[in-house]
Motif scaffolding. Structure first.
Motif, mmCIF file in Angstrom:
data_model
loop_
_atom_site.group_PDB
_atom_site.id
_atom_site.type_symbol
_atom_site.label_atom_id
_atom_site.label_comp_id
_atom_site.label_asym_id
_atom_site.label_seq_id
_atom_site.Cartn_x
_atom_site.Cartn_y
_atom_site.Cartn_z
ATOM 1 N N ARG A 1 0.833 -1.205 0.000
ATOM 2 C CA ARG A 1 0.000 0.000 0.000
ATOM 3 C C ARG A 1 0.871 1.259 0.000
ATOM 4 O O ARG A 1 0.586 2.232 -0.709
ATOM 5 N N LEU A 2 1.944 1.240 0.771
ATOM 6 C CA LEU A 2 2.845 2.387 0.796
ATOM 7 C C LEU A 2 3.527 2.566 -0.562
ATOM 8 O O LEU A 2 3.719 3.705 -1.029
ATOM 9 N N ALA A 3 3.840 1.442 -1.201
ATOM 10 C CA ALA A 3 4.427 1.523 -2.535
ATOM 11 C C ALA A 3 3.439 2.126 -3.527
ATOM 12 O O ALA A 3 3.828 2.903 -4.411
ATOM 13 N N GLN A 4 2.160 1.772 -3.394
ATOM 14 C CA GLN A 4 1.128 2.353 -4.256
ATOM 15 C C GLN A 4 1.033 3.863 -4.051
ATOM 16 O O GLN A 4 0.876 4.629 -5.015
ATOM 17 N N ILE A 5 1.116 4.275 -2.802
ATOM 18 C CA ILE A 5 1.054 5.711 -2.509
ATOM 19 C C ILE A 5 2.235 6.424 -3.154
ATOM 20 O O ILE A 5 2.074 7.477 -3.778
ATOM 21 N N HIS A 6 3.427 5.842 -3.020
ATOM 22 C CA HIS A 6 4.608 6.465 -3.616
ATOM 23 C C HIS A 6 4.499 6.494 -5.134
ATOM 24 O O HIS A 6 4.905 7.478 -5.770
ATOM 25 N N ALA A 7 3.976 5.427 -5.720
ATOM 26 C CA ALA A 7 3.806 5.411 -7.173
ATOM 27 C C ALA A 7 2.846 6.501 -7.606
ATOM 28 O O ALA A 7 3.058 7.186 -8.618
ATOM 29 N N SER A 8 1.791 6.688 -6.819
ATOM 30 C CA SER A 8 0.820 7.736 -7.124
ATOM 31 C C SER A 8 1.454 9.114 -7.000
ATOM 32 O O SER A 8 1.248 9.988 -7.846
ATOM 33 N N ILE A 9 2.255 9.311 -5.943
ATOM 34 C CA ILE A 9 2.931 10.594 -5.743
ATOM 35 C C ILE A 9 3.915 10.850 -6.881
ATOM 36 O O ILE A 9 4.002 11.968 -7.415
ATOM 37 N N HIS A 10 4.665 9.797 -7.276
ATOM 38 C CA HIS A 10 5.639 9.938 -8.360
ATOM 39 C C HIS A 10 4.950 10.296 -9.674
ATOM 40 O O HIS A 10 5.409 11.169 -10.428
ATOM 41 N N LEU A 11 3.833 9.641 -9.945
ATOM 42 C CA LEU A 11 3.072 9.937 -11.157
ATOM 43 C C LEU A 11 2.563 11.373 -11.144
ATOM 44 O O LEU A 11 2.596 12.073 -12.165
#
Length: 484
Positions: free
Chosen positions: A240-250
């Motif tokens: 879930r934290l990785a998903q958040i970071h991916a969203s932030i990066h995008l």
């Protein structure tokens, strides 16, 4: 990106209780909203008499807090993206605390209006931060129920304010009469507001920051700890934290794209959906019931003490039916509840408009006798049932969910500001409409807006049930709800 962490020992039940506790704490901002919105209800006639105000000026003093709310909502979302959610909550509580004391000691209409505006800024801030924070800490499967806490807190705040007003006015023998320390009861109505303000600020100082804000600040350890505490062992917190970071990066890669600006009158379509949801929530006239209910029911023949009782019963009804939305929003979905609510409100408001065509007298000096008074009273409470079980809580849920991560707080601030401006317009126009036409025409207008809200939801509003916040993009999501 996230780093490996030790497995969480948090049980699912404990995590859900933690998420619920945080949602309730954040929703105290909604309590401030409801309390301050309705505390003026019992004081409005006394204020009008004390300062010898016209109905128009009285309406402005009541409604100016809503302009402050619009300012607070507009700026609160942007401050939340810079300072964090919890720090802005503390700011909102502090503003509300200060304004409550100054309102109680107001010496003229102009300074009372100023302090009411300041209170509005604090409430506007709280109204934006609560749904954003709740949406960001809640597991997807229970996000609708937790998001409904905001509206539940609003309704409890309305009830608490009306009950407080009634107790203070009854103890003094009237809102304009002296109560304690040489101060009139209406002044104590404002002074009581300091209690929820303090509670809200203290709770905000003890709450963890939103994991999405922490991740955006590079504080992965803290973000992981918060996620672990609210998601439980059945969720992969690292994923879930990785998903958040991916969203932030995008979002960072597409910063020029993920803004509020768009092709439809300068805003993105999804932002307009949020704005219009907010506007329709107010244009059905719900706050007329709570801001002016005591005055209205006195106008149709109730004594002051009876009118207070009717208003209190109405507010209790609003609290109870909010639990219907909490039970159904994650099962039935957001869109069906809104459609049911629009249809029910249109019918009940239409009945109220018809009932008041049978009133005698003119302007605010009207009376309803016999069956028509009963019909108006039942219709008003059924209207509250339909609103409280649908549009009241569901709009706040959707405002916390609709927007992509990068623009969530800012877009929610714009939508909430629109809601407060719409609230201001309805609140300010009701007294002159009531004075000029009686109650029938205002309720007919609100019924028309209820019909329009049905059309809007049917054609433009789509389902967000069961979707992760990281899956939201700048397009309106598909209508088919995800499995949850």
């Amino acid at each position: 990106m996230s780093t490996p962490h030790a497995p969480s020992t948090t049980t699912a039940a404990h995590a859900h209780r933690k998420a619920l506790g945080l949602a309730v704490s954040a929703a105290v901002g909604g309590f401030l909203f409801g309390f301050d919105s309705s505390v003026i209800n019992g004081a409005v006639d006394a204020i009008e008499g004390h300062f010898s105000l016209s109905s128009t000026v009285t309406g402005f003093v009541v409604a100016i807090a809503l302009l402050g709310c619009a300012v607070g909502a507009w700026g609160g979302g942007r401050l939340a993206d810079r300072w964090g959610r919890t720090r802005v909550m503390v700011l909102g509580g502090a503003l509300f605390f200060i304004s409550s004391i100054l309102s109680a000691f107001a010496f003229a209409a102009w300074d009372l209006a100023l302090w009411r505006f300041l209170a509005g800024v604090g409430i506007g801030i709280a109204s934006v931060i609560a749904p954003a924070y709740i949406a960001e800490i809640a597991p997807a499967a229970m996000r609708g129920r937790l998001g409904s806490m905001q509206q539940l807190a609003i309704t409890v705040g309305i009830f608490a304010a009306l009950l407080s007003d009634q107790l203070l006015a009854t103890s003094a023998g009237g809102a304009a009469k002296e109560l304690w320390l040489g101060m009139a009861a209406w002044r104590w109505m404002f002074l009581v507001c300091v209690i929820p303000a303090v509670v809200y600020a203290v709770l905000a100082m003890t709450m963890p920051e939103s994991p999405r804000f922490l991740a955006a600040q590079g504080k992965d350890e803290e973000a992981h700890a918060v996620l672990s505490s609210v998601l439980g062992p059945d969720e992969d917190v690292d994923d879930r934290l990785a998903q958040i970071h991916a969203s932030i990066h995008l979002d960072e890669e597409n910063a020029h794209h993920f803004t509020l600006r768009g092709p439809v009158l300068g805003l993105r379509p999804i932002v307009w959906v949020g704005i219009l949801l907010s506007v329709f929530q107010q244009f059905v006239g719900i706050n007329v019931i709570f801001y002016y209910s005591t005055t209205l029911w006195q106008a149709v023949g109730f004594k002051e003490s009876q009118a207070f009782t009717v208003s209190t019963i109405t507010s209790i009804t609003n609290v109870v039916v909010t639990f219907i939305a909490i039970a159904l929003v994650d099962r039935v979905g957001r869109r069906p509840l809104l459609l049911i609510g629009s249809a029910g409100m249109a019918v009940t408001l239409g009945l109220m408009a018809i009932a008041f065509t049978q009133s005698t007298g003119s302007g605010s000096h009207v009376s309803l006798t016999g069956a028509w008074g009963v019909i108006a009273l039942i219709s008003a409470n059924l209207f509250v049932v339909f609103f409280g079980a649908t549009w009241g809580p569901v709009v706040w849920v959707l405002l916390g969910e609709l927007f992509p991560n990068r623009i969530r707080a800012a877009a929610l601030g714009v939508a909430a500001a629109a809601q407060w401006i719409a609230n201001f317009a309805i609140t300010l126009t009701f007294p002159p409409l009531l004075s000029a036409f009686g109650a029938s025409i205002p309720y007919l207008l609100y019924a028309i807006f209820a019909v329009l809200s049905f059309v809007f939801v049917f054609t433009k509003v789509n389902e967000t049930k069961g979707r992760e916040l990281e899956d939201m993009d700048d397009h309106v999501p598909t209508r088919k709800p995800a499995d949850s």
